[in-house]
Design an enzyme around this catalytic site. Sequence first.
Site, mmCIF file in Angstrom:
data_model
loop_
_atom_site.group_PDB
_atom_site.id
_atom_site.type_symbol
_atom_site.label_atom_id
_atom_site.label_comp_id
_atom_site.label_asym_id
_atom_site.label_seq_id
_atom_site.Cartn_x
_atom_site.Cartn_y
_atom_site.Cartn_z
ATOM 1 N N ASP A 170 31.503 36.469 38.796
ATOM 2 C CA ASP A 170 30.778 35.303 38.281
ATOM 3 C C ASP A 170 31.531 34.741 37.077
ATOM 4 O OD1 ASP A 170 28.005 36.663 36.308
ATOM 5 O OD2 ASP A 170 30.080 37.322 36.469
ATOM 6 N N TYR A 177 32.799 33.618 33.350
ATOM 7 C CA TYR A 177 32.739 34.303 32.060
ATOM 8 C C TYR A 177 31.423 33.963 31.369
ATOM 9 C CZ TYR A 177 37.818 34.899 32.629
ATOM 10 O OH TYR A 177 39.072 35.228 33.093
ATOM 11 N N PHE A 210 38.673 33.325 36.970
ATOM 12 C CA PHE A 210 39.658 33.969 36.090
ATOM 13 C C PHE A 210 40.273 33.028 35.054
ATOM 14 C CE2 PHE A 210 39.866 36.623 39.986
ATOM 15 C CZ PHE A 210 39.475 37.841 39.430
ATOM 16 N N HIS A 242 40.844 45.742 41.564
ATOM 17 C CA HIS A 242 40.537 44.586 40.718
ATOM 18 C C HIS A 242 41.427 44.626 39.469
ATOM 19 C CE1 HIS A 242 38.184 41.852 38.139
ATOM 20 N NE2 HIS A 242 37.706 41.374 39.275
#
Length: 228
Positions: A73, A75, A86, A193
């Site tokens: 989701d 920031y 990102f 990740h």
Amino acid sequence: MIPGPGPEGAGRPSWADLGFFRDADQEGLTAWERLHARLGAATAPWQPEPGHIFRALTLTPRHQVRVVVLGQDPYHTPGRAQGLAFSFPKGEAPRDSLKNILTELGSDLGALKMDGDLSAWAKQGVLLLNTALTVPLGEAFGHKTWGWAGLVSQILAATATDGPRAFLLWGAPAQKLCAKLPREGHLFHASAHPSPLSAYRGFFGSRPFSAVNDWLAAQGQSAIDWAA
């Protein structure tokens, strides 16, 4: 606010064609209209700003998608969410997952990218998609169950049927979301990740950027300029 077909996109499939934006329920409301009303009634502040909710879809029209990167989701730090998975605000030094992504980029391709703004990737056909498109300030995953999952599943299905695509699947949640997509013709590049908690478990050294560019070259397409 609904993303249209984009430049030179008339007559081509558009994100606005998805059922999330078009199919009405028994009360005559689409899934987006219901979610939009819920966001409007929310008492807790959320981000990104309304004009940036669909920024990933606007910068990367459906017919221009070449690569899909799945985040989680936005920031939840105030002011940081940009509507692109990102991505940091322009001029802000990358940290955490993005810092690790750009470290791997340097190791993989020798490319140096200091700015955390990833909009240039999006404009080259890299769909930077989060699995929820809004988040309350300071509350990670706060809108996870609000209805974004329906849109994301439709986007993934559309990209997988529109033509060959490269999917960068970083972490188990992204890999699970794409598990049922057709594999033929696509590139699925999976790894750990890039989070500081897991990057050393297989993200570093996975060389996703060269894998994508090599695959694009095999498709007769130009490479992504990941340093842009």
